[in-house]
Scaffold this motif. Sequence first.
Motif, PDB file in Angstrom:
ATOM      1  N   GLY A 115      33.585  93.748  64.534  1.00 14.22           N
ATOM      2  CA  GLY A 115      34.142  93.586  65.863  1.00 14.22           C
ATOM      3  C   GLY A 115      34.481  94.892  66.539  1.00 14.22           C
ATOM      4  O   GLY A 115      35.589  95.073  67.026  1.00 14.22           O
ATOM      5  N   ASP A 119      34.203  92.436  73.388  1.00 13.10           N
ATOM      6  CA  ASP A 119      33.569  91.865  74.567  1.00 13.10           C
ATOM      7  C   ASP A 119      32.086  91.572  74.373  1.00 13.10           C
ATOM      8  O   ASP A 119      31.447  90.984  75.240  1.00 13.10           O
ATOM      9  N   VAL A 120      31.520  91.999  73.244  1.00 10.58           N
ATOM     10  CA  VAL A 120      30.108  91.753  72.957  1.00 10.58           C
ATOM     11  C   VAL A 120      30.001  90.522  72.073  1.00 10.58           C
ATOM     12  O   VAL A 120      30.636  90.443  71.021  1.00 10.58           O
ATOM     13  N   ARG A 121      29.216  89.557  72.505  1.00 19.19           N
ATOM     14  CA  ARG A 121      29.090  88.325  71.725  1.00 19.19           C
ATOM     15  C   ARG A 121      28.344  88.590  70.423  1.00 19.19           C
ATOM     16  O   ARG A 121      27.556  89.533  70.319  1.00 19.19           O
ATOM     17  N   ASN A 122      28.572  87.741  69.444  1.00 19.88           N
ATOM     18  CA  ASN A 122      27.954  87.891  68.135  1.00 19.88           C
ATOM     19  C   ASN A 122      26.527  87.349  68.089  1.00 19.88           C
ATOM     20  O   ASN A 122      25.734  87.774  67.259  1.00 19.88           O
ATOM     21  N   GLY A 123      26.225  86.386  68.929  1.00 14.95           N
ATOM     22  CA  GLY A 123      24.925  85.732  68.878  1.00 14.95           C
ATOM     23  C   GLY A 123      23.870  86.418  69.726  1.00 14.95           C
ATOM     24  O   GLY A 123      24.072  87.506  70.268  1.00 14.95           O
ATOM     25  N   SER A 125      21.508  87.420  72.761  1.00 11.86           N
ATOM     26  CA  SER A 125      21.639  87.504  74.209  1.00 11.86           C
ATOM     27  C   SER A 125      20.407  86.897  74.870  1.00 11.86           C
ATOM     28  O   SER A 125      20.418  86.587  76.046  1.00 11.86           O
TER      29      SER A 125
END
Length: 170
Positions: A115, A119-123, A125
């Motif tokens: 982490g 603010d950046v998603r894990n899945g 884009s």
Amino acid sequence: MTTTEIPIDNGVNVEALLGVRDALADTPEIAQFQWRSTVSWVNGTHSRSDVETFYGFGAEQQHHTTFSYDIDHPLQFAAQDNGVTPVEYVLVALGGCLTAGVAAVAQMDLHGILGADPDVRNGFSGVTVSYQIDADATAEEIRALVAQSQKRSAVYDILTNPTSVTVDVS
């Protein structure tokens, strides 16, 4: 402990994992990954997927071996049952991802694994699918065939529509 001995708990090299997280925070451009698989039709509903390379850490990367997966449908669907169904692979992936996360987080603080940027998603884009179809059909007929496959695909539906997921701990 010598400098070559790295503590590994639950099979997770925490020091290396934290090093990756720190590197990603310091150089966010290397955090851009492209995951790939190549799927080849075998026969009927049977296909084989190979996973060998990916892009990450600012360069092309290669797994230590090519991983191959057979995909099919069961006999009850008038298929040959040469592998698990695409939907079962989604379940395998979800279970594997959550289980790996539990093993890693259990050895780290609860601020998350990688982490570095909340603010950046894990899945994903985005996902791109490219076909190379050699068929005795017009380009329009092939596009219609692909559109119908897309319309009937359970995995396409899973990826493009919100899916309720319940995680229970007993």
